[in-house]
Structures are given as structure tokens and as C-alpha cells.
Design a protein around this motif. Structure first.
Motif, PDB file in Angstrom:
ATOM      1  N   ALA A 160      48.587  30.171  38.931  1.00 49.18           N
ATOM      2  CA  ALA A 160      47.236  30.146  39.481  1.00 49.18           C
ATOM      3  C   ALA A 160      46.499  31.452  39.164  1.00 49.18           C
ATOM      4  O   ALA A 160      45.306  31.435  38.827  1.00 49.18           O
ATOM      5  N   HIS A 161      47.192  32.575  39.263  1.00 50.86           N
ATOM      6  CA  HIS A 161      46.580  33.871  38.931  1.00 50.86           C
ATOM      7  C   HIS A 161      46.152  33.910  37.464  1.00 50.86           C
ATOM      8  O   HIS A 161      45.051  34.369  37.137  1.00 50.86           O
ATOM      9  N   LEU A 162      47.007  33.419  36.583  1.00 53.06           N
ATOM     10  CA  LEU A 162      46.688  33.429  35.161  1.00 53.06           C
ATOM     11  C   LEU A 162      45.519  32.497  34.850  1.00 53.06           C
ATOM     12  O   LEU A 162      44.662  32.817  34.013  1.00 53.06           O
ATOM     13  N   ALA A 163      45.489  31.350  35.528  1.00 54.55           N
ATOM     14  CA  ALA A 163      44.362  30.434  35.345  1.00 54.55           C
ATOM     15  C   ALA A 163      43.058  31.091  35.771  1.00 54.55           C
ATOM     16  O   ALA A 163      42.018  30.942  35.112  1.00 54.55           O
ATOM     17  N   ASP A 164      43.114  31.842  36.854  1.00 56.63           N
ATOM     18  CA  ASP A 164      41.926  32.560  37.313  1.00 56.63           C
ATOM     19  C   ASP A 164      41.514  33.626  36.297  1.00 56.63           C
ATOM     20  O   ASP A 164      40.325  33.780  35.992  1.00 56.63           O
ATOM     21  N   ALA A 165      42.499  34.353  35.763  1.00 59.67           N
ATOM     22  CA  ALA A 165      42.204  35.383  34.761  1.00 59.67           C
ATOM     23  C   ALA A 165      41.599  34.775  33.501  1.00 59.67           C
ATOM     24  O   ALA A 165      40.780  35.410  32.815  1.00 59.67           O
ATOM     25  N   GLU A 166      41.969  33.547  33.191  1.00 66.00           N
ATOM     26  CA  GLU A 166      41.435  32.858  32.014  1.00 66.00           C
ATOM     27  C   GLU A 166      40.047  32.266  32.264  1.00 66.00           C
ATOM     28  O   GLU A 166      39.433  31.715  31.351  1.00 66.00           O
ATOM     29  N   GLY A 167      39.582  32.346  33.500  1.00 68.89           N
ATOM     30  CA  GLY A 167      38.232  31.889  33.802  1.00 68.89           C
ATOM     31  C   GLY A 167      38.127  30.466  34.305  1.00 68.89           C
ATOM     32  O   GLY A 167      37.023  29.906  34.358  1.00 68.89           O
ATOM     33  N   VAL A 168      39.244  29.868  34.709  1.00 68.92           N
ATOM     34  CA  VAL A 168      39.209  28.473  35.170  1.00 68.92           C
ATOM     35  C   VAL A 168      38.310  28.322  36.400  1.00 68.92           C
ATOM     36  O   VAL A 168      37.508  27.379  36.487  1.00 68.92           O
ATOM     37  N   PHE A 169      38.415  29.246  37.337  1.00 70.81           N
ATOM     38  CA  PHE A 169      37.646  29.104  38.572  1.00 70.81           C
ATOM     39  C   PHE A 169      36.181  29.498  38.383  1.00 70.81           C
ATOM     40  O   PHE A 169      35.294  28.928  39.039  1.00 70.81           O
ATOM     41  N   ARG A 170      35.900  30.441  37.502  1.00 68.19           N
ATOM     42  CA  ARG A 170      34.491  30.738  37.178  1.00 68.19           C
ATOM     43  C   ARG A 170      33.836  29.529  36.524  1.00 68.19           C
ATOM     44  O   ARG A 170      32.682  29.194  36.818  1.00 68.19           O
ATOM     45  N   TRP A 171      34.567  28.900  35.633  1.00 63.45           N
ATOM     46  CA  TRP A 171      34.066  27.681  34.982  1.00 63.45           C
ATOM     47  C   TRP A 171      33.834  26.584  36.015  1.00 63.45           C
ATOM     48  O   TRP A 171      32.796  25.893  35.988  1.00 63.45           O
TER      49      TRP A 171
END
Length: 411
Positions: A68-79
Motif C-alpha cells: 500500500a505504501h509503494l502504491a501511494d508512492a507511485e501516485g495511485v491515491f493521487r490519481w
């Protein structure tokens, strides 16, 4: 000895709930587990057996938190926040529907902790930019983090414990819980929509342009492949922790190489102290169970898998979750069901311990985290509002979820 065991568990839960001076949950759980061993409340071998049994589950938790942290770092939640803002068309009711869906998907794929810690801030920022009142959308995140975690074993630590106790495969679990999850989702939406109808009726007042973020294709592909991997390897007897570790490792290579995160951030995301807390809590709960609580709870549990029995199990699970928190409640109840429990009984208990925490702010650790996220952003979460929203949803969700489970088991 029983009084000592219960006192140790109470001390662990008080520290976990209140976290005085920002102490980690493990600061009380580890000493309590040591006292359990030193006083003979639980034998060393029994404690080791408990830790070994919880090991894969805790390892999975750590891997999913990293993912989940890595997904956030990749911009999943901003998207995701950009999608919420764009498709809401500046209408609070439409945004509310989208937040419910986003919270359900995030919980299902990345666990309830991701919904609370990563999605909730994005939702609050989106509501602020749109000029919408934050309460309906914030409470949707909290409620769906708990009650939206019924479908897949990966959504909640309690699910992993139930999966292990039931002997179901990944797809078998999902197949049985699909209808209950849909039933609970419908009730949650209706109850929250009713509770916050006045807030949702206030027109939005946009305070800034919608923010667009690029589609994180690699991260979404890794998440999809990981989810597919859970379903593929489960019938082969492979622990889901290895699939989660593989997914996290693949995404970590890209994220570290592109410097979107750091090694120490990845290690921190695994929450080693919280994982230690879970293991120590398991030892303390095993001691309490052995000292008489297990027999007491077992005597209260209804037998069979009729609708009445399933509802009774779910209600007991919900009540116990709000008294001692949902994680220890799950450990106690699964132990009370015995070494070979009926699948229906295990899943009814799961409905109770997952849905029940929406009734009080102390029912789950995820809810406590959610309150801290809101406090850090200056968004109030009054106890009265929490209670009203809980009363509007929890009883009906328990009824709908167990009713749907009874229907599925009868097929």
C-alpha cells in the motif's frame, strides 16, 4: 490467575487505544506477554505455538502495508483523488457515491489500513477543493474500511485468521462472502446517506481547480497481478504472504530505483512494532482464553448454522469487538469455536467483528487510526455523530449480512 490474565489484556488494550505519549502498541503488549510466561499463565511451548500460528498472518499484514505504501508512492491515491474530483462534477451526493466505491475497492485490494491511512486524506483534500462538507465522505471511509472488508481474505487481519480457521481457499472464501458483502454495502450506503442527508444537500463551493494525476499503470498492473496471484496459488496450498511479498518486491524495485521512496520508508511502512504487537497480543489472548474466558465465551455461542444461530454469532462478535477491540475478539471467538469449527460459524463471527466496530470508536484499530487522521487535518469526528451513524447502519448490516450468509450456505 484469571484476574491477572484479564488485567494484562485490559492494560494492553488501554495502551493500544489511548497510546499515551504516542507510545507504540507493542510497548504494553510485549511486557504483558513476558508476564504471561513468567507467571506460568501460558507455557513457553504454547506461546511459541501461538506465535508460529500467527506468523504467516502477521507477515502478510506487513507485506500488504508495504504494498500500500509503494502504491501511494507511485501516485495511485493521487490519481484516485483526481478521478473522484472529476467524476463528482462538483456534486456532494455524487462524490459520496464515488467515495463509497473507492473505499470499498481500496479495502478489498489493499486492506482497511490503506483506506484509513492513505485514502481518507485524499478524500478529505478532494472534499475541501470541491467545497463540500467533509463529514459524509470521511465517515464513508471509516465505515467501509470495517464493513467493506468482508469479501477477500486480504482485506482485514481478522479475515486472514478466519481463513486459517475455516480451511477455505481464497476463491472459496470470496464466493461465500460475495452476497453478504453486497448486502452489507447496500445497507451501509443507505444508512450513511440518511445520516448525512443534510450535509450532502449543501451545494459545493469549489475552492480550486481539479488536480489531474497521470495514470500509475505499472503500479495498477502489479496490484492486479498480485490480486490474481492470491486466487491462483491458494488452491495449491501456497500461503498468501508469499504472493504479497512478491508483489511488494516487484513494485519496490521500481519505486526505489526511481527514488519515489526510500528503504527506511519501506521498512517503516511494514510497521514492525505493530506486527510485534499482534504477536504479543496473541500470546496474551491465548492466556486469557486458557484461564477460563474461552470456556465462558464457548458457553454463550449458539450451535448450528441456522439463521438464528448465525445472527447470534454475529451479534456476539460485534459486542465483543466493541468491548475488547475486534482483533482480540476474533482470537477469542475462533478459539471458543474449537479446533474444527463449521465454516458458517466462522464467517458469521467474521461479519460481527468486521461490521460491529462501526458502532463505537474503539471497536477496531483502524477506526482509531482514522480518528487520528481526521484530528491531524482538523476535521471533527464527534462521538455523537459516530454513534448515530453506527446505530443507523450496524444492526441492519448484521441482519442483512448474516441473512445473506444463511442464503449462501443453504445453496
Amino acid at each position: 490467575m484469571t484476574v491477572l490474565a484479564v488485567a494484562l489484556l485490559a492494560a494492553v488494550l488501554v495502551v493500544a487505544v489511548t497510546r499515551p505519549r504516542a507510545l507504540p502498541e507493542a510497548s504494553a503488549a510485549v511486557p504483558a506477554a513476558a508476564v504471561v510466561l513468567l507467571t506460568g499463565l501460558l507455557g513457553v511451548q504454547q506461546a511459541w505455538d501461538e506465535v508460529r500460528e500467527l506468523g504467516p498472518t502477521v507477515g502478510f499484514l506487513a507485506a500488504v502495508l508495504v504494498l500500500a505504501h509503494l502504491a501511494d508512492a507511485e501516485g495511485v491515491f493521487r490519481w484516485a483523488g483526481g478521478l473522484l474530483a472529476h467524476h463528482s462534477q462538483h456534486r456532494p451526493r455524487r462524490l459520496f457515491v464515488l467515495v463509497v466505491v473507492a473505499a470499498l475497492l481500496t479495502t478489498t485490494v489493499l486492506s482497511l489500513d490503506a483506506t484509513v491511512v492513505l485514502l481518507t486524506p485524499v478524500v478529505l483534500d478532494t472534499a475541501r477543493r470541491l467545497g463540500a462538507r467533509p463529514a459524509p465522505h470521511a465517515f464513508a471511509c471509516a465505515h467501509l474500511a470495517n464493513s467493506g472488508s468482508l469479501l477477500l481474505p486480504v482485506a482485514n487481519l481478522t479475515n486472514l485468521l478466519a481463513l486459517q480457521a475455516s480451511g477455505l481457499t481464497f476463491l472459496g472464501f470470496a464466493g461465500l462472502m460475495l452476497l453478504p458483502q453486497l448486502a452489507v454495502l447496500v445497507v451501509e450506503y443507505a444508512g450513511l446517506r440518511l445520516t448525512f442527508r443534510r450535509d450532502l444537500a449543501v451545494p459545493a463551493d469549489p475552492r480550486g481547480p481539479d488536480e489531474e494525476a497521470p495514470v500509475p499503470r505499472v503500479a495498477l498492473a502489479v496490484l492486479g497481478a498480485t490480486l490474481l496471484g492470491f486466487a491462483v496459488v491458494s488452491p495449491l496450498g501456497v500461503e498468501p504472504v508469499w504472493v504479497a511479498v512478491a508483489g511488494a518486491a516487484v513494485l519496490a524495485v521500481r519505486t526505489l530505483v526511481t527514488r519515489r521512496t526510500r528503504v527506511r520508508d519501506v521498512v517503516g511502512a511494514a510497521s514492525p512494532l505493530f506486527c510485534l504487537f499482534v504477536l504479543a497480543l496473541g500470546v496474551v489472548v491465548a492466556a486469557v482464553t486458557q484461564q477460563g474466558l474461552g470456556d465462558l465465551v464457548a458457553g454463550l455461542l449458539p450451535a448450528g448454522t441456522s439463521f438464528a444461530a448465525l445472527l447470534g454469532l454475529a451479534v456476539i462478535g460485534a459486542v465483543l469487538a466493541n468491548v475488547v477491540n475486534n482483533l482480540p475478539a476474533t482470537l477469542v471467538l475462533l478459539a471458543a469455536l474449537g479446533p474444527a469449527p463449521a465454516v458458517g460459524a466462522v464467517l458469521a463471527v467474521l461479519i460481527g467483528v468486521n461490521v460491529g466496530p462501526n458502532l463505537t470508536p474503539v471497536g477496531s484499530l483502524a477506526t482509531l487510526l482514522w480518528r487520528r487522521v481526521l484530528a491531524a487535518r482538523g476535521v471533527p469526528a464527534p462521538l455523537g455523530t459516530f454513534t448515530v451513524a453506527g446505530l443507523a447502519t450496524v444492526p441492519a448490516c448484521l441482519l442483512a449480512g448474516t441473512g445473506a450468509l444463511a442464503v449462501v450456505l443453504s445453496w
